[in-house]
Design a protein around this motif. Sequence first.
Motif, short mmCIF file in Angstrom:
data_model
loop_
_atom_site.label_atom_id
_atom_site.label_comp_id
_atom_site.label_asym_id
_atom_site.label_seq_id
_atom_site.Cartn_x
_atom_site.Cartn_y
_atom_site.Cartn_z
N ILE A 1 0.87 -1.18 0.00
CA ILE A 1 0.00 0.00 0.00
C ILE A 1 0.91 1.24 0.00
CG2 ILE A 1 -1.84 1.25 1.20
CD1 ILE A 1 -2.61 -1.45 2.53
N LEU A 2 0.94 1.91 -1.15
CA LEU A 2 1.77 3.11 -1.27
C LEU A 2 0.92 4.30 -0.84
CD1 LEU A 2 4.59 3.98 -2.21
CD2 LEU A 2 3.72 4.08 -4.55
N GLY A 3 1.22 4.84 0.36
CA GLY A 3 0.38 5.89 0.93
C GLY A 3 -0.53 5.33 2.01
N VAL A 4 0.04 4.44 2.83
CA VAL A 4 -0.79 3.74 3.84
C VAL A 4 -1.29 4.68 4.93
CG1 VAL A 4 1.11 3.03 5.38
CG2 VAL A 4 -0.90 1.54 5.12
N THR A 5 -0.67 5.86 5.09
CA THR A 5 -1.12 6.77 6.15
C THR A 5 -2.29 7.65 5.70
OG1 THR A 5 0.51 8.46 5.57
CG2 THR A 5 1.16 6.84 7.24
N ALA A 6 -2.63 7.64 4.41
CA ALA A 6 -3.87 8.31 3.94
C ALA A 6 -5.04 7.55 4.56
CB ALA A 6 -3.95 8.26 2.42
N LEU A 7 -6.18 8.23 4.76
CA LEU A 7 -7.33 7.51 5.33
C LEU A 7 -7.67 6.30 4.46
CD1 LEU A 7 -9.67 7.03 7.25
CD2 LEU A 7 -10.97 8.81 6.04
N SER A 8 -7.74 6.50 3.14
CA SER A 8 -8.10 5.36 2.29
C SER A 8 -6.98 4.31 2.26
CB SER A 8 -8.47 5.81 0.88
OG SER A 8 -7.60 6.78 0.42
N GLY A 9 -5.74 4.73 2.45
CA GLY A 9 -4.62 3.78 2.54
C GLY A 9 -4.71 2.94 3.80
N THR A 10 -5.07 3.57 4.90
CA THR A 10 -5.21 2.84 6.17
C THR A 10 -6.37 1.85 6.09
OG1 THR A 10 -4.31 4.72 7.38
CG2 THR A 10 -5.59 3.13 8.66
N VAL A 11 -7.49 2.30 5.52
CA VAL A 11 -8.65 1.40 5.38
C VAL A 11 -8.31 0.22 4.46
CG1 VAL A 11 -11.07 1.27 4.67
CG2 VAL A 11 -10.24 3.31 5.81
N ALA A 12 -7.40 0.45 3.52
CA ALA A 12 -7.00 -0.61 2.58
C ALA A 12 -6.35 -1.80 3.31
CB ALA A 12 -6.03 -0.06 1.53
N ILE A 13 -5.86 -1.57 4.53
CA ILE A 13 -5.27 -2.68 5.30
C ILE A 13 -6.37 -3.69 5.61
CG2 ILE A 13 -4.01 -3.38 7.38
CD1 ILE A 13 -2.99 -0.46 7.61
N SER A 14 -7.48 -3.20 6.22
CA SER A 14 -8.61 -4.10 6.54
C SER A 14 -9.15 -4.75 5.28
CB SER A 14 -9.77 -3.33 7.17
OG SER A 14 -9.44 -2.76 8.39
N LEU B 1 -1.21 -1.13 -4.44
CA LEU B 1 -2.33 -0.16 -4.41
C LEU B 1 -1.71 1.21 -4.17
CD1 LEU B 1 -4.82 -2.14 -2.10
CD2 LEU B 1 -4.75 -2.12 -4.61
N ASP B 2 -1.82 2.11 -5.15
CA ASP B 2 -1.09 3.38 -5.09
C ASP B 2 -2.03 4.56 -4.84
OD1 ASP B 2 0.64 5.50 -5.33
OD2 ASP B 2 1.14 5.17 -7.44
N PHE B 3 -1.86 5.21 -3.67
CA PHE B 3 -2.65 6.39 -3.32
C PHE B 3 -1.86 7.68 -3.51
CE2 PHE B 3 -4.37 2.76 -1.11
CZ PHE B 3 -5.72 2.93 -1.27
N LEU B 4 -0.57 7.57 -3.89
CA LEU B 4 0.30 8.75 -3.92
C LEU B 4 0.62 9.24 -5.33
CD1 LEU B 4 2.90 7.85 -1.13
CD2 LEU B 4 0.82 9.24 -0.95
N TYR B 5 1.14 8.36 -6.17
CA TYR B 5 1.57 8.68 -7.53
C TYR B 5 2.73 9.69 -7.48
CZ TYR B 5 0.60 8.37 -12.55
OH TYR B 5 0.65 8.09 -13.88
N GLY B 6 3.58 9.61 -8.48
CA GLY B 6 4.69 10.55 -8.55
C GLY B 6 6.01 9.88 -8.25
N PRO B 7 6.97 10.63 -7.66
CA PRO B 7 8.34 10.12 -7.47
C PRO B 7 8.40 8.80 -6.70
CG PRO B 7 8.24 12.46 -6.98
CD PRO B 7 6.83 12.03 -7.23
N SER B 8 7.53 8.64 -5.69
CA SER B 8 7.63 7.38 -4.92
C SER B 8 7.14 6.20 -5.74
CB SER B 8 6.87 7.49 -3.60
OG SER B 8 5.60 8.03 -3.80
N THR B 9 6.20 6.44 -6.65
CA THR B 9 5.72 5.37 -7.53
C THR B 9 6.85 4.94 -8.46
OG1 THR B 9 3.54 6.42 -7.50
CG2 THR B 9 3.92 4.77 -9.21
N LEU B 10 7.53 5.92 -9.02
CA LEU B 10 8.63 5.59 -9.94
C LEU B 10 9.77 4.89 -9.19
CD1 LEU B 10 9.60 5.76 -12.82
CD2 LEU B 10 10.45 8.07 -12.36
N ALA C 1 0.38 12.69 -3.64
CA ALA C 1 1.73 13.27 -3.63
C ALA C 1 2.02 14.04 -4.91
CB ALA C 1 2.77 12.16 -3.45
N THR C 2 1.04 14.14 -5.78
CA THR C 2 1.27 14.76 -7.09
C THR C 2 0.11 15.68 -7.45
OG1 THR C 2 2.29 12.67 -7.67
CG2 THR C 2 1.95 14.18 -9.46
N PRO C 3 0.14 16.93 -6.95
CA PRO C 3 -0.99 17.82 -7.21
C PRO C 3 -1.34 17.94 -8.70
CG PRO C 3 0.53 18.81 -5.65
CD PRO C 3 1.19 17.55 -6.13
#
Length: 333
Positions: free
Chosen positions: A153-166, A222-231, A252-254
């Motif tokens: 989970i890329l961006g696990v601290t986002a609300l939807s990233g955290t819910v993605a754990i469950s 599962l990517d919630f951030l996109y951008g440099p960390s994805t690459l 992470a990518t406005p």
Amino acid sequence: MSEETITQATISSWGTVPTAKQVPRPPIPDASSPLVQIRLLASGLHTLVRLRGTGTHYSASTLPHIPGTDGVGLTVPDNQLVYFSAMMLPAGGSFVEYLNVPRAAVTPVPQGGNPVQVAGLVNPAAASWMALATRVDLSSFKSEEKKGFSVLILGVTALSGTVAISVSRLFGATKIIGVGRSASKLESLRQDLDETIQLSMSRSGEDNTEWTTAAKEADVVLDFLYGPSTLSLFRALGTEKSVQYVQIGSSATPSGSMEFPADVLRSKDLTMSGSGPGAWSLKRFAEEAPKMVAAIAQGGIKEFPGFREEKLTNVEAVWAGSGSGAERVVFVP
Ligand SMILES: NC(=O)c1ccc[n+]([C@@H]2O[C@H](COP(=O)([O-])OP(=O)(O)OC[C@H]3O[C@@H](n4cnc5c(N)ncnc54)[C@H](OP(=O)(O)O)[C@@H]3O)[C@@H](O)[C@H]2O)c1
């Protein structure tokens, strides 16, 4: 007789803050109508709701815009507790005391379901749920030899990233690797994760993230951030390991865009897809909604302790304040 008026949040010009207006209550559809009236109990101020209010999201194009995409309410006149999606016309938005929605967009909430938790969590849960239900092929992991699968989970601290754990556990994930930039937030999620990885990217673009073997060998991303960390992750992936990547969010990518070198695609066994309305149909969402609502109401998806209840009449002040982080607003009229 004077007409009954109700509170409705309205955006008159894209990118401006909504104001609370008094509008006539819509007429109650009769029992044979494909529409049903809902008395709103709770509706979440999701990231998607804010994005639609800017006028840049593909799912909102008409002014005046009523913000809000979904919620929990009571049907009129029979008082059944339901979750509803307001993205299909004629509702257009859920930040309104009474609204008429298609019966097809309504899902009963099982007994014991907390309206605020259901209203606040279906959207963030749908991010990973719809991805795993519709955009990823999990069939090979269900065979005898292969027990479960791993999810990064890329961006696990986002609300939807955290819910993605469950959600990932409900879909059978046996290993979950959570990736984010905040060490303290990662620490607070550690007990629910098999591994955590802290992103380490300097402003000048230097990348010192230490991707572990499990991350390089993940079955699903599962990517919630996109951008440099994805690459950075793509470059680190093992060369002969097949990976199913789902683009879900771009926190992470406005700009919503990133550089994507051709050699990365050629040198990895990467299957890419995205998840959102369009990638799946609203009909498909309606099929999954009862399962998501039940998972939230019955505790399969962990409660989020940070929902802050606000009155719809305060929409202007609340909208202008900060909206992400440990707290998330749910409007209760
Ligand atoms: N496709 C769908 O179905 C769907 C559904 C729901 C949401 N989404 C999308 O998913 C994304 C997340 O939404 P959300 O509401 O869950 O987010 P959120 O709770 O507001 O959290 C945003 C996250 O982004 C992180 N972040 C921001 N800038 C970053 C950067 N430069 N590097 C690393 N991390 C960064 C923040 O990290 P910190 O924790 O360190 O602050 C925070 O964890 C959004 O793009 C949203 O539109 C998509």
